[in-house]
Enzyme design. Sequence first.
Site, mmCIF file in Angstrom:
data_model
loop_
_atom_site.group_PDB
_atom_site.id
_atom_site.type_symbol
_atom_site.label_atom_id
_atom_site.label_comp_id
_atom_site.label_asym_id
_atom_site.label_seq_id
_atom_site.Cartn_x
_atom_site.Cartn_y
_atom_site.Cartn_z
ATOM 1 N N ASN A 143 34.700 43.153 49.807
ATOM 2 C CA ASN A 143 34.938 41.737 50.079
ATOM 3 C C ASN A 143 34.615 41.339 51.514
ATOM 4 O O ASN A 143 34.364 40.183 51.793
ATOM 5 C CB ASN A 143 36.386 41.381 49.744
ATOM 6 N N CYS B 282 41.611 38.130 53.066
ATOM 7 C CA CYS B 282 42.693 38.461 52.149
ATOM 8 C C CYS B 282 43.876 39.072 52.879
ATOM 9 O O CYS B 282 44.994 39.008 52.423
ATOM 10 C CB CYS B 282 42.195 39.402 51.063
HETATM 11 C C1 LIG Z 1 40.111 38.498 46.065
HETATM 12 C C2 LIG Z 1 40.134 39.944 45.798
HETATM 13 C C3 LIG Z 1 41.222 40.547 45.159
HETATM 14 C C4 LIG Z 1 42.451 39.766 44.775
HETATM 15 O O1 LIG Z 1 42.190 38.896 43.704
HETATM 16 P P1 LIG Z 1 43.272 37.823 43.251
HETATM 17 O O2 LIG Z 1 42.756 37.324 41.939
HETATM 18 O O3 LIG Z 1 43.269 36.768 44.310
HETATM 19 O O4 LIG Z 1 44.583 38.498 43.109
HETATM 20 C C5 LIG Z 1 41.161 41.895 44.903
HETATM 21 N N1 LIG Z 1 40.097 42.627 45.251
HETATM 22 C C6 LIG Z 1 39.030 42.097 45.871
HETATM 23 C C7 LIG Z 1 37.870 42.942 46.221
HETATM 24 C C8 LIG Z 1 39.013 40.732 46.170
HETATM 25 O O5 LIG Z 1 37.962 40.204 46.787
#
Ligand SMILES: *Cc1c(COP(=O)(O)O)cnc(C)c1O
Length: 393
Positions: free
Chosen positions: A154, A329
């Site tokens: 991410n 995040c």
């Molecule tokens: C955004 C993200 C999450 C979390 O997802 P949510 O649906 O917001 O709980 C987990 N892993 C990665 C790689 C992300 O980018």
Amino acid sequence: MSLKLPVYLDHNATTPVDPRVLQEMLPYFTEKFGNAASRIHAYGWEAEEGVDMARENVAALIGARPNEIVFTSGATEAVNLALKGIYESLQPGAHIITVATEHKAVLDTCRKLEKMGAVVTYLPVLPSGLIDLHVLEQAITPRTVLLSVMYANNETAVIQPIREIAALAHKHGLLFFTDATQAAGKIPIDVHADGIDLLAMSAHKMYGPKGIGALYVGKKVHHTPVIAQIDGGGHERSMRSGTLNVPGIVGMGKAAEICMEEMNAESKRLAALRDHFEEQLLAIEGSRINGKDAPRLAHATNMSFENINGEKLIFAAGSDLAFSRSSACSSVTLEPSHVLRALGLSDELVHNSFRFSFGRFSTEEQATYAINIISRLVKEHRDERNIGYHKIL
Ligand SMILES: *Cc1c(COP(=O)(O)O)cnc(C)c1O
């Protein structure tokens, strides 16, 4: 000049809902409001039909079968269900391998599992952001049961060689879980061809609504059942109870359908936008791209600029551009990115690193605007610092 400001360059944090997705969802809030579990009347059937269609589209996006999809409240819950659910059906003290650059959803869940008795190895990564397959193989012990490696990162957009990793996992009899939240809908995924046993994804990273996601649970997992983490009613093949979020599920299905159709064209267009953006910003002295030696998702980049004040820069950019510094995040905590640290960046450089992520509705005009703003700000924030330095002298 009709550019809406600030320009949104944070699609890895979340994406807007595609208007076509919203249109599909709307009836399920009002006239089609039924409970998908009400199997005895038309309202229930109508809702169930919407869920079934969505399940097919979500499954198709990753090459799965509809009955292998478990809807959750998002990727965080899907990750928790996969890791905790598998661990619970194993002997206490089982060994899990994951990677230092995983999302906090995985890392924090693994920390919790350690408290419950699990032994967890956090693999380092190469400066490219990729894991070293030899290091991975060496970490496997007779007690290892589960390997968790994210599909695409991410923060850096780095894509791991998932097929090779899965093959290695299976060679040693491990289950292979991947957090594919950033990859799903952006690049082709085929769980069966890739050898993925469990996969987490989320709608709001692919132009669907927030609060809905899915866990793919493959057939191979049957020997090690995924123990429900939420009980009550036995929904979703008893892996995730609770009345289904029908509008959310329908939205996720539509989002998956659109991604499937438009993925190729979209990633080509965004790659061109992103490459131009990088090329222009690389002209600035002391700039670099993190993860550039690895395969990456087309729409995002992570760049560092030496000798600037990153905090002031992003603050100064606020009314013009929306992007992120360190991990969006984990920005609740505002600690320097564990991902960039794992790539070997110094703390100072981590603080001066930014993630820019384009998306479906990003335009060339927006990219040009962003290039101009960032180029100016980097120079200003260097100058400021130098002026300050001379003043002190
Ligand atoms: C955004 C993200 C999450 C979390 O997802 P949510 O649906 O917001 O709980 C987990 N892993 C990665 C790689 C992300 O980018």
